[in-house]
Design a protein around this motif. Structure first.
Motif, PDB file in Angstrom:
ATOM      1  N   ARG A   1      25.304  42.473  -9.353  1.00  0.00           N
ATOM      2  CA  ARG A   1      26.000  41.777 -10.442  1.00  0.00           C
ATOM      3  C   ARG A   1      25.063  40.828 -11.192  1.00  0.00           C
ATOM      4  O   ARG A   1      25.349  40.479 -12.335  1.00  0.00           O
ATOM      5  CB  ARG A   1      27.208  40.997  -9.917  1.00  0.00           C
ATOM      6  CG  ARG A   1      28.290  41.886  -9.301  1.00  0.00           C
ATOM      7  CD  ARG A   1      29.593  41.864 -10.123  1.00  0.00           C
ATOM      8  NE  ARG A   1      30.557  42.840  -9.584  1.00  0.00           N
ATOM      9  CZ  ARG A   1      31.592  43.323 -10.267  1.00  0.00           C
ATOM     10  NH1 ARG A   1      31.807  42.938 -11.508  1.00  0.00           N
ATOM     11  NH2 ARG A   1      32.398  44.197  -9.724  1.00  0.00           N
ATOM     12  N   THR A   2      23.987  40.431 -10.552  1.00  0.00           N
ATOM     13  CA  THR A   2      23.068  39.526 -11.272  1.00  0.00           C
ATOM     14  C   THR A   2      22.310  40.279 -12.357  1.00  0.00           C
ATOM     15  O   THR A   2      21.748  39.686 -13.261  1.00  0.00           O
ATOM     16  CB  THR A   2      22.049  38.881 -10.303  1.00  0.00           C
ATOM     17  OG1 THR A   2      21.218  39.922  -9.768  1.00  0.00           O
ATOM     18  CG2 THR A   2      22.763  38.158  -9.165  1.00  0.00           C
ATOM     19  N   ARG A   3      22.268  41.607 -12.241  1.00  0.00           N
ATOM     20  CA  ARG A   3      21.578  42.407 -13.261  1.00  0.00           C
ATOM     21  C   ARG A   3      22.558  42.983 -14.287  1.00  0.00           C
ATOM     22  O   ARG A   3      22.188  43.820 -15.100  1.00  0.00           O
ATOM     23  CB  ARG A   3      20.822  43.571 -12.600  1.00  0.00           C
ATOM     24  CG  ARG A   3      19.585  43.179 -11.834  1.00  0.00           C
ATOM     25  CD  ARG A   3      18.731  44.393 -11.470  1.00  0.00           C
ATOM     26  NE  ARG A   3      19.467  45.438 -10.785  1.00  0.00           N
ATOM     27  CZ  ARG A   3      19.229  45.830  -9.524  1.00  0.00           C
ATOM     28  NH1 ARG A   3      18.247  45.290  -8.816  1.00  0.00           N
ATOM     29  NH2 ARG A   3      19.945  46.789  -8.983  1.00  0.00           N
ATOM     30  N   PHE A   4      23.845  42.569 -14.207  1.00  0.00           N
ATOM     31  CA  PHE A   4      24.892  43.147 -15.055  1.00  0.00           C
ATOM     32  C   PHE A   4      24.507  43.106 -16.533  1.00  0.00           C
ATOM     33  O   PHE A   4      24.239  42.055 -17.094  1.00  0.00           O
ATOM     34  CB  PHE A   4      26.201  42.386 -14.858  1.00  0.00           C
ATOM     35  CG  PHE A   4      27.403  43.090 -15.426  1.00  0.00           C
ATOM     36  CD1 PHE A   4      28.304  43.733 -14.585  1.00  0.00           C
ATOM     37  CD2 PHE A   4      27.643  43.117 -16.799  1.00  0.00           C
ATOM     38  CE1 PHE A   4      29.419  44.373 -15.107  1.00  0.00           C
ATOM     39  CE2 PHE A   4      28.748  43.770 -17.324  1.00  0.00           C
ATOM     40  CZ  PHE A   4      29.638  44.403 -16.469  1.00  0.00           C
ATOM     41  N   ASP A   5      24.482  44.265 -17.170  1.00  0.00           N
ATOM     42  CA  ASP A   5      24.147  44.338 -18.594  1.00  0.00           C
ATOM     43  C   ASP A   5      25.047  45.381 -19.246  1.00  0.00           C
ATOM     44  O   ASP A   5      24.836  46.580 -19.093  1.00  0.00           O
ATOM     45  CB  ASP A   5      22.668  44.722 -18.738  1.00  0.00           C
ATOM     46  CG  ASP A   5      22.272  44.850 -20.208  1.00  0.00           C
ATOM     47  OD1 ASP A   5      23.136  44.627 -21.103  1.00  0.00           O
ATOM     48  OD2 ASP A   5      21.104  45.183 -20.469  1.00  0.00           O
ATOM     49  N   ALA A   6      26.053  44.913 -19.958  1.00  0.00           N
ATOM     50  CA  ALA A   6      27.054  45.810 -20.537  1.00  0.00           C
ATOM     51  C   ALA A   6      26.410  46.858 -21.438  1.00  0.00           C
ATOM     52  O   ALA A   6      26.898  47.989 -21.559  1.00  0.00           O
ATOM     53  CB  ALA A   6      28.098  45.006 -21.315  1.00  0.00           C
ATOM     54  N   ALA A   7      25.300  46.493 -22.064  1.00  0.00           N
ATOM     55  CA  ALA A   7      24.637  47.426 -22.980  1.00  0.00           C
ATOM     56  C   ALA A   7      24.123  48.664 -22.256  1.00  0.00           C
ATOM     57  O   ALA A   7      23.921  49.716 -22.874  1.00  0.00           O
ATOM     58  CB  ALA A   7      23.488  46.715 -23.690  1.00  0.00           C
ATOM     59  N   GLU A   8      23.900  48.543 -20.941  1.00  0.00           N
ATOM     60  CA  GLU A   8      23.382  49.682 -20.175  1.00  0.00           C
ATOM     61  C   GLU A   8      24.437  50.781 -19.951  1.00  0.00           C
ATOM     62  O   GLU A   8      24.098  51.932 -19.719  1.00  0.00           O
ATOM     63  CB  GLU A   8      22.887  49.217 -18.794  1.00  0.00           C
ATOM     64  CG  GLU A   8      21.537  48.528 -18.803  1.00  0.00           C
ATOM     65  CD  GLU A   8      20.422  49.437 -19.331  1.00  0.00           C
ATOM     66  OE1 GLU A   8      20.446  50.650 -19.040  1.00  0.00           O
ATOM     67  OE2 GLU A   8      19.544  48.927 -20.060  1.00  0.00           O
ATOM     68  N   ILE A   9      25.698  50.376 -20.007  1.00  0.00           N
ATOM     69  CA  ILE A   9      26.768  51.287 -19.575  1.00  0.00           C
ATOM     70  C   ILE A   9      26.691  52.645 -20.267  1.00  0.00           C
ATOM     71  O   ILE A   9      26.808  53.696 -19.620  1.00  0.00           O
ATOM     72  CB  ILE A   9      28.160  50.643 -19.809  1.00  0.00           C
ATOM     73  CG1 ILE A   9      28.298  49.400 -18.916  1.00  0.00           C
ATOM     74  CG2 ILE A   9      29.278  51.625 -19.531  1.00  0.00           C
ATOM     75  CD1 ILE A   9      29.535  48.561 -19.176  1.00  0.00           C
ATOM     76  N   ASP A  10      26.485  52.629 -21.554  1.00  0.00           N
ATOM     77  CA  ASP A  10      26.479  53.889 -22.303  1.00  0.00           C
ATOM     78  C   ASP A  10      25.128  54.608 -22.258  1.00  0.00           C
ATOM     79  O   ASP A  10      24.972  55.687 -22.826  1.00  0.00           O
ATOM     80  CB  ASP A  10      26.872  53.637 -23.767  1.00  0.00           C
ATOM     81  CG  ASP A  10      28.372  53.459 -23.917  1.00  0.00           C
ATOM     82  OD1 ASP A  10      29.112  53.802 -22.970  1.00  0.00           O
ATOM     83  OD2 ASP A  10      28.803  52.969 -24.972  1.00  0.00           O
ATOM     84  N   ARG A  11      24.159  53.998 -21.588  1.00  0.00           N
ATOM     85  CA  ARG A  11      22.817  54.581 -21.605  1.00  0.00           C
ATOM     86  C   ARG A  11      22.505  55.459 -20.405  1.00  0.00           C
ATOM     87  O   ARG A  11      21.433  56.028 -20.321  1.00  0.00           O
ATOM     88  CB  ARG A  11      21.770  53.455 -21.648  1.00  0.00           C
ATOM     89  CG  ARG A  11      21.765  52.673 -22.948  1.00  0.00           C
ATOM     90  CD  ARG A  11      20.492  51.856 -23.092  1.00  0.00           C
ATOM     91  NE  ARG A  11      20.665  50.858 -24.156  1.00  0.00           N
ATOM     92  CZ  ARG A  11      20.491  49.554 -23.998  1.00  0.00           C
ATOM     93  NH1 ARG A  11      20.119  49.063 -22.822  1.00  0.00           N
ATOM     94  NH2 ARG A  11      20.687  48.725 -25.022  1.00  0.00           N
TER      95      ARG A  11
END
Lengths: 373, 373, 373, 373
Positions: A168-178
């Motif tokens: 969770r410390t690396r959570f990056d919503a922008a990654e989801i679609d990648r």
């Protein structure tokens, strides 16, 4: 009997089998005047579509949706919307070997016990293919939400695959679609790809945990006592194939907490009450608080695996089952857009119910709007 | 709007507030000719009744049920059964201090936001007192189950209180009724009593996990796709106050498993298929397998605590809330009979739905009954 | 099975038997914040109450209503409203002679065939006494309508008793409340009193026709295709005891008309479209037009009569039935307030459904508001 | 909002517009194992199909049904059955002139008021074309009835067209299928043909009365109090386009009767109770008696006529409407198979509800089976 409908006002009935001519959703109760066309729905179907990378089933289905009713000149008319998706890439022969036996962990056996017969092609009605219809219906719900509550944003992602959790410390919503896992953590995406390759090579499969978050949900949604927002979400998610558990906010972990820890303390923000934490997952007493609505659900591993498992035949003889055919090694991956779709449908339904009560989509009473007591 | 009804054929509508004149359940769709009297229902209400030991609220409610309709000469008539419980020991003044503020973690705030007004006495409709009505309805369901499926046995118990778990190796069903925690582990009962005394002394509260098991459930119950047995159970349990998560069988842990681990292998027993494990919790594809149906749900800690927590008033001023009044330090304890009652209602409803389909309460097709294929 | 609930959002479940301890209505989905007390409901119950003149049953029931839930400090809270009416003047011995036989024209026989047992006291659940609960629920609906659509006015009256019709040229609404027949024609009231005295003296009974008119209903109410306003009204009225037919506007006579005659021509009034006639009874395509909504329903003569009729006993022996006890010689009279109550409930339900769609209670599109095409 | 579903267990949702790509019915809750194919359904659709003779609309629609789901190897699977009928012969230009105005007596205006927009092509959703979907669903119900209650026989026919009534003394069921009016009276068929030719030549239309009789219905069907068999039939028939009234048995005429006349006296037949008359239309207290179930409904004249009628435009300007296009001069004719279909669906639904209660489809208690009292 069967009940293939959910929703109170925005009612979705899905129909169709994995290898039948078509499947789809009958959407009744959609408000009129909302812009809708096939392309808008297709966008969401394409996210769930199989065969897009090596981590999902290699069945090639275009999942092309056709709107058969309820839309006129690009707008919903208030009458039922029929969404049809033709099945194209059926290979029913792959299933020949399970005609007379039952995959352990699969609905094969219970459908047979309940109905006395079943459509064995691709799991028939119990196939995850049914969820395409939910995604189509969810796409309609999203378009309506855009007009009624444009600030609502729904995001789903994987948080666990087998023993692997996101950091969770690396959570990056922008990654989801990648990445093909819809995982908000680039490192996890890489690690999981390797892990899933191994699972697949082993003729095995693996479970997953999905989290769906809705932000911008107005306070006041929910219909106590038995159509509470959390009740509806629990039912919606549990109705998805292979789901074995659902939790809201702190969820199962709430059992471990004390009251002091669990109380989401409240302070006054510039535009209303603000909570210092969100153990509640955005829902108190079955009604939304205005915080993020947070749901997680666990998906069991695909039961169609290449590893032999002990089973019996219809006549009761012992046998071993090995499932050939094209299967998702982690069916949880494609459950992400399905969970989002269910969230969209439930929120819209509750929004309409709330509007029936109050004429509006927001809370009836604003905290801080009253004179001091 | 509110929806206070659950069930498709056996339909229960609960009504009433914590400190109003009465509360109860309207039970519609109960089959006729079933023996029923107030004493049969009272037995189950007495299990849930507050004030029976130091670990539950000290409110003294006899919870005496009155049957107002639907029973004639000791048998159900097929018409609606009205069950009424008068409230007796209200002390509404205890709640004076929360009239204008909101307990963190409690439905106070969302009821206010949704409805613009609320009955603040004892939490009004959002009080756990509502569950008395469910227990009464569940008692009716149990009597009907006795006639339709007498082999069904429903047992609920606590498996966790805060950080304390039962030791499954010490599991002893006979212990459940012998301690105030409904815990199948004598040692745990002793330890938990000490722990809860401390929690109470600290002005705190604690969460809990309940497990409800139904054995003897015939294969074939469940109404795919959106009234699946697991869907219905998830909704039923999530609709109980303070529940934040529900799981079936392996539940949330299914996310960690591989397909090989999760497949409950099948062999032939003397009287039908037998499963070597029960990761499925007795449900595949939303339909019962004939194994034990296993549900767990997490209850958050009581939000009414003696420790001050930050909150706001109706007019938006910051404040601190300390809840006086008589509260359960672990509301999960009294949720055990409620979970059992919901299980009874849901199983009966599904049994009736199944009988509508088939005319009988058992599976349509028996494995091993067919000629060899 | 039985289904004792009607309504989609404003849902009423009635319960109770003629000679049981009590009867009532569970009203769920009532909007919050509406002023409500027992006196408001009592007013309407008093209109339906038996024993008020020589033309109705001499059973003396105060029909005193008690609100058990859902109201706090004189306002609805949005939670279920439980309305209870205690039965007071039961004389069950009057019915001893029908325990083992069946009144021709009465539900005695079918309840026995369906349920295998019945509460014979006063007809049990099939008694017209059940309609008291509807009137109570209707009173709640009226109070809500007052706040949402205060211009709505609901008026019921008798238009026929046996062979006697009102003279529409003498129609005087002011007369309705002045005579025991709720008949808008003073002369008819006088004539019918004489006629009914004779019927009663003959040990006979007589049928009736009721008309219920709602004015001020906004255009746009109705939920096509299967919850159309006329469909809902037909079901609502047909669900009342002893009703054998329901019609809207021109009704059964529409079969005799030509299209030219039946077309309610439209012209532009000062405040919207105005119809030159109302063959439609205020409903086109299941949706209200804004004209008066006009419903009529036929009530069969009371089947409990003093004249002997041929019947059989439970064991199949031939017998003759003469019903003692206190009965309405024309049960249609007391059906007037019941028809009004059903109209109120259905209109409110549709108004809430419409508000869910549109956020408002009026039409979405105003004719004449658009720019010229 | 709209509600396009009817039925409790056998649930039918119709969808589709007159001139959209397709229309159909989603049939959920159909028991499994029933033989079903497209030809079985087509038989009934062909009866309703337009353009079969000069007395119905000349629109040429093959009404070819396609089963998209729920059937496997010629048997129902218990999962939703999707029935689709493609529209083929749309001539939407015929409707250009009603885009901005409203046919008097037609749903044009109310759909506009309710939804703010409408699909004007052929009446869109409010077209009688929707009833094709009902007939398809009814065909499924008939096949299920054949297996559950093969003795049930459903027959519909016209009894009135405008001022012309059948002569009941000439009633000959064999005639029904021999003439385009489904009229059980050869002489009437001849006379009505001449009369309707004249109506058509006059640019006019005419109303009709349909009677639907179900024989062989077991005693005990019906779900009091609000899903009574007569209530369900009233709703079912009133939900059909253009229906303005519904009656059971003696119907509206019951208002004229005395109790002595109305009592269907009972005697003992060789196989149970026998009634000397059938004023009740086979239903007492909402439950079937075992006699013929008799329903009649009135259909108003088609509102699309060639005679000019006063109306207004969307912008409120006065206008005259003349409807071109292809219309039924007596839409009641094609309502005969629709009424039969609704009867089949309702009876099946009630049969399933009854079987849920009792496990069987017949009465619970047989009169004459008990020992003498």
């Amino acid at each position: 009997m069967s009940f293939n409908t959910f929703g109170h006002l925005f009612r979705v009935t899905t129909w169709g089998e994995s290898h039948g001519p078509a499947l789809g959703a009958t959407v009744d109760g959609c408000p009129p005047g909302v812009a809708l066309d096939e392309a808008m729905i297709q966008t969401w179907l394409d996210r769930r579509k199989p065969g897009q990378n090596r981590h999902t089933t290699q069945r090639r289905e275009p999942d092309a949706v056709e709107i058969l009713s309820g839309v006129y000149e690009g707008r919903t008319t208030g009458t039922p919307i029929q969404l049809m998706i033709r099945n194209v890439d059926q290979r029913s022969k792959d299933y020949g070997n399970i005609l007379d036996t039952f995959r352990p962990g699969h609905a094969d056996i219970t459908y047979f016990q309940k109905y006395g017969l079943r459509d064995p092609r691709g799991g028939g009605r119990s196939s995850a293919r049914e969820t395409a219809a939910r995604v189509a219906a969810g796409a309609v719900a999203r378009e309506v939400l855009k007009t009624l509550a444009p600030q609502v944003k729904i995001t789903g992602y994987m948080v666990q695959m087998g023993p692997h959790h996101i950091d969770r410390t690396r959570f990056d919503a922008a990654e989801i679609d990648r990445n093909p896992f819809w995982v908000p953590d680039a490192q996890a995406a890489e690690d999981w790809a390797r892990a899933l390759d191994q699972i697949r090579k082993d003729g095995n499969s693996v479970g997953a945990m999905i989290e769906v978050v809705a932000s911008g949900v107005p306070a006041g949604l929910g219909a106590p006592i038995y159509a509470k927002l959390d009740t509806e979400l629990a039912a919606a998610m549990m109705s998805i194939n292979a789901v074995k558990g659902v939790e809201i906010g702190a969820g199962m972990a709430a059992a471990s907490l004390t009251g002091v820890e669990n109380a989401d303390e409240i302070e006054m923000g510039t535009d209303g009450p603000r909570y210092r934490s969100n153990k509640a997952g955005g829902i108190l007493g079955g009604i939304s608080t205005g915080q993020d609505v947070v749901v997680r659900f666990a998906i069991k591993p695909t039961s169609s695996i290449h590893t032999p498992r002990a089973s019996v035949t219809r006549s009761g003889a012992p046998t071993e089952v090995v499932t050939k055919g094209r299967h998702d090694p982690c069916v949880g991956i494609r459950a992400v857009p399905v969970g989002e779709a269910m969230m969209a449908c439930i929120l819209l339904d509750q929004l309409l119910l709330h509007r029936a009560q109050t004429g509006a989509t927001g809370p009836v009473a604003e905290i801080g709007a009253c004179a001091p007591e």
